[in-house]
Design an enzyme around this catalytic site. Structure first.
Site, PDB file in Angstrom:
ATOM      1  N   ASP A  66       0.790  -1.248   0.000  1.00  0.00           N
ATOM      2  CA  ASP A  66       0.000   0.000   0.000  1.00  0.00           C
ATOM      3  C   ASP A  66       0.821   1.295   0.000  1.00  0.00           C
ATOM      4  OD1 ASP A  66      -1.861  -1.974   0.352  1.00  0.00           O
ATOM      5  OD2 ASP A  66      -2.926  -1.028   2.008  1.00  0.00           O
TER       6      ASP A  66
ATOM      7  N   LYS B  62      -6.925  -5.134  -2.824  1.00  0.00           N
ATOM      8  CA  LYS B  62      -7.659  -5.528  -1.613  1.00  0.00           C
ATOM      9  C   LYS B  62      -8.551  -4.372  -1.167  1.00  0.00           C
ATOM     10  CE  LYS B  62      -4.000  -4.127   1.515  1.00  0.00           C
ATOM     11  NZ  LYS B  62      -4.762  -2.981   2.050  1.00  0.00           N
TER      12      LYS B  62
ATOM     13  N   CYS C 181      -2.061  -2.396   7.631  1.00  0.00           N
ATOM     14  CA  CYS C 181      -1.967  -3.352   6.519  1.00  0.00           C
ATOM     15  C   CYS C 181      -0.676  -4.149   6.532  1.00  0.00           C
ATOM     16  CB  CYS C 181      -2.186  -2.631   5.197  1.00  0.00           C
ATOM     17  SG  CYS C 181      -3.924  -2.117   5.056  1.00  0.00           S
TER      18      CYS C 181
END
Ligand code: VGL
Length: 201
Positions: free
Chosen positions: A13, A99, A144
């Site tokens: 991310d 995701k 994450c």
């Protein structure tokens, strides 16, 4: 324990909204970019596959506070904020893991709950490549990164977290330190990039 073809690098991310100027900017989030680039180039040189996960939320995500979740709007599908950081330099063979794109899932933190462009999950994709070991960098340490590391451990992978290549949100002071503890408890190894894979000559 350097990169090998049986190791994969997962860059979690590193997207505009989690970096400076983004809607959910992680303090010093941009600092991970050079470490991610160095890790990606060393991984590619060793024949290790590289994966980059991205948060990819619908505009009306249950992950956002306006719809009952915990977070400001971020990483909405197709927006600039959802793009990977412009200074990330990844091998052309890098595969995206998407995701958080379900309109029903209020979390979406774990890259192991995500999918590749062919619809397969990460576990199956790594197994098909004979990968047994995962190296993780990216954002954010306490969400994450942590959840993806725990997902990888549940899948039975050996995991190394590169501590110089992660930064945390720290909604509460100490959240990142707690996340490091949780990852170590789950059996992940914590190391710097150079300790993991010695600096090139
Ligand atoms: C993340 C907070 C909210 C992350 C995602 O990528 O770590 N953090 N959504």
């Amino acid at each position: 324990m350097p990169f090998t073809p049986e190791t994969a690098l997962l860059i979690v991310d590193v997207q505009n909204d989690f970096c400076a100027g983004g809607t959910l900017a992680v303090p010093d989030g941009d600092d991970v970019v050079p470490v991610c680039n160095a890790a990606a180039s060393r991984a590619a040189a060793a024949g290790a596959p590289v994966f980059a996960s991205r948060d990819w939320h619908p505009a009306e995500s249950p992950h956002f506070s306006a719809y009952g979740g915990a977070w400001p709007v971020h990483c909405v599908q197709g927006t600039k904020g959802a793009r990977l950081h412009p200074d990330l330099m990844l091998p052309s063979s890098t595969r995206l893991v998407t995701k958080g794109d379900s309109p029903f899932d209020p979390h979406g933190y774990d890259a192991f709950d995500g999918h590749l462009d062919d619809g397969k999950g990460l576990v199956e994709t790594l197994r098909d490549r004979g990968v047994a070991q995962l190296v993780v960098v990216g954002l954010a340490t306490d969400y994450c990164v942590k959840n993806s590391v725990l997902g990888a451990r549940r899948a039975g992978l050996e995991v190394t977290v590169l501590t110089d290549g992660i930064r945390g949100v720290n909604l509460e002071p100490g959240d990142s330190a707690q996340a490091l503890d949780d990852m170590a408890h789950a059996g992940a190894v914590l190391a710097t990039l150079d300790a993991f894979d010695g600096a090139p000559e």
